[in-house]
Design a protein around this motif. Structure first.
Motif, PDB file in Angstrom:
ATOM      1  N   UNK A  21      15.978  46.333  -0.286  1.00  0.00           N
ATOM      2  CA  UNK A  21      15.012  46.072   0.945  1.00  0.00           C
ATOM      3  C   UNK A  21      13.956  44.498   2.232  1.00  0.00           C
ATOM      4  N   UNK A  22      14.665  43.412   0.910  1.00  0.00           N
ATOM      5  CA  UNK A  22      15.229  41.930   2.237  1.00  0.00           C
ATOM      6  C   UNK A  22      15.482  42.021   2.681  1.00  0.00           C
ATOM      7  N   UNK A  23      17.147  42.217   2.665  1.00  0.00           N
ATOM      8  CA  UNK A  23      17.931  41.667   3.061  1.00  0.00           C
ATOM      9  C   UNK A  23      17.074  42.280   4.683  1.00  0.00           C
ATOM     10  N   UNK A  24      16.908  43.530   4.824  1.00  0.00           N
ATOM     11  CA  UNK A  24      15.946  44.096   6.668  1.00  0.00           C
ATOM     12  C   UNK A  24      15.111  42.829   7.216  1.00  0.00           C
ATOM     13  N   UNK A  25      14.404  42.195   6.607  1.00  0.00           N
ATOM     14  CA  UNK A  25      13.174  41.339   6.678  1.00  0.00           C
ATOM     15  C   UNK A  25      13.666  39.691   7.187  1.00  0.00           C
ATOM     16  N   UNK A  26      14.314  39.339   8.278  1.00  0.00           N
ATOM     17  CA  UNK A  26      14.467  37.347   8.066  1.00  0.00           C
ATOM     18  C   UNK A  26      13.501  37.139   7.005  1.00  0.00           C
ATOM     19  N   UNK A  32      17.340  30.504   2.129  1.00  0.00           N
ATOM     20  CA  UNK A  32      17.721  31.929   1.918  1.00  0.00           C
ATOM     21  C   UNK A  32      18.116  33.142   3.718  1.00  0.00           C
ATOM     22  N   UNK A  33      17.486  32.337   4.344  1.00  0.00           N
ATOM     23  CA  UNK A  33      18.177  32.356   5.443  1.00  0.00           C
ATOM     24  C   UNK A  33      19.642  32.103   6.236  1.00  0.00           C
ATOM     25  N   UNK A  34      20.234  31.133   5.442  1.00  0.00           N
ATOM     26  CA  UNK A  34      21.447  30.650   5.616  1.00  0.00           C
ATOM     27  C   UNK A  34      22.309  31.609   5.247  1.00  0.00           C
ATOM     28  N   UNK A  35      21.734  32.439   3.516  1.00  0.00           N
ATOM     29  CA  UNK A  35      22.191  32.753   3.272  1.00  0.00           C
ATOM     30  C   UNK A  35      22.652  34.322   3.295  1.00  0.00           C
ATOM     31  N   UNK A  36      20.963  34.893   3.644  1.00  0.00           N
ATOM     32  CA  UNK A  36      21.112  35.965   4.737  1.00  0.00           C
ATOM     33  C   UNK A  36      21.654  36.314   5.462  1.00  0.00           C
ATOM     34  N   UNK A  37      22.214  35.067   6.353  1.00  0.00           N
ATOM     35  CA  UNK A  37      22.498  35.384   8.045  1.00  0.00           C
ATOM     36  C   UNK A  37      24.022  35.364   7.145  1.00  0.00           C
ATOM     37  N   UNK A  38      24.507  34.814   6.607  1.00  0.00           N
ATOM     38  CA  UNK A  38      25.961  35.301   6.545  1.00  0.00           C
ATOM     39  C   UNK A  38      26.180  36.164   5.344  1.00  0.00           C
ATOM     40  N   UNK A  39      25.532  36.776   5.014  1.00  0.00           N
ATOM     41  CA  UNK A  39      25.512  38.195   4.212  1.00  0.00           C
ATOM     42  C   UNK A  39      26.019  39.118   5.505  1.00  0.00           C
ATOM     43  N   UNK A  40      24.714  38.503   6.663  1.00  0.00           N
ATOM     44  CA  UNK A  40      24.617  40.050   7.899  1.00  0.00           C
ATOM     45  C   UNK A  40      26.164  39.379   8.331  1.00  0.00           C
ATOM     46  N   UNK A  41      27.180  38.382   9.051  1.00  0.00           N
ATOM     47  CA  UNK A  41      28.132  37.828   9.307  1.00  0.00           C
ATOM     48  C   UNK A  41      29.237  38.851   9.005  1.00  0.00           C
ATOM     49  N   UNK A  42      29.627  38.655   7.347  1.00  0.00           N
ATOM     50  CA  UNK A  42      30.317  39.663   7.054  1.00  0.00           C
ATOM     51  C   UNK A  42      29.905  40.627   6.598  1.00  0.00           C
TER      52      UNK A  42
END
Length: 182
Positions: A21-26, A32-42
């Protein structure tokens, strides 16, 4: 199980983090945001490449919502993710209103390397191929550039031309434009 009802979405195997669930919240912290955005790009790249999709329609992409966990990105989060995607060179805005992104399955430099490696491996050095053959021909099945956006392939070939590794020839139509590998 499927995260969405769409047939197309069910053909793609989502990574485990898509059910988190936290993947869908900035995320508020920079690391943590940097890793999250990297995962979204992938995720965006893998999804579009797997399904051979060349364009991401920002307001209607099914990627932004996971029905299985009843979570989705809000419009501001979608903006953060898409702007980051473009900023990192994985896509380009197709319009000034930022509603559509041309997804670059690979960056032109990476695709140039793939094209050259393919030509060497498959014995196309010294041969001429049409642009159509490079993206849709029998010899490119399973390659990273199979079905690739014509503009992206042209940019990759331009890089190789500037390095003296190919020559590009004009055909009667854009599909008939040719390239000779050296």
């Amino acid at each position: 199980f499927s995260y969405h009802s769409s047939l197309q979405m069910s053909e793609f195997e989502f990574p485990d983090y898509y059910a988190f669930p936290p993947f869908f919240t900035i995320q508020p912290t920079r690391a943590t945001l940097s890793k999250q955005l990297s995962l979204w790009r992938s995720l965006i790249l893998r999804y579009h490449l797997a399904l051979k999709l060349k364009t991401l329609v920002v307001h209607s992409s099914e990627l932004w919502r996971n029905d299985a966990i009843d979570r989705g990105l809000d419009p501001e989060a979608v903006k953060v993710v898409t702007e980051d995607f473009v900023k990192h060179g994985n896509g380009e805005w197709e319009d000034e209103a930022h509603t559509r992104i041309r997804v670059l399955w690979k960056k032109p430099e990476e695709l140039a390397g793939d094209l050259l490696a393919w030509a060497e491996r498959e014995g196309f050095k010294g041969q001429v191929c049409t642009l159509y053959e490079l993206s849709n021909g029998e010899d490119v099945t399973g390659q990273s550039f199979e079905g690739a956006d014509e503009e992206l392939v042209r940019r990759a070939l331009k890089i190789l031309e500037e390095r003296g590794q190919v020559a590009i020839f004009k055909g009667e139509t854009s599909d008939e434009d040719g390239v000779k590998f050296f």
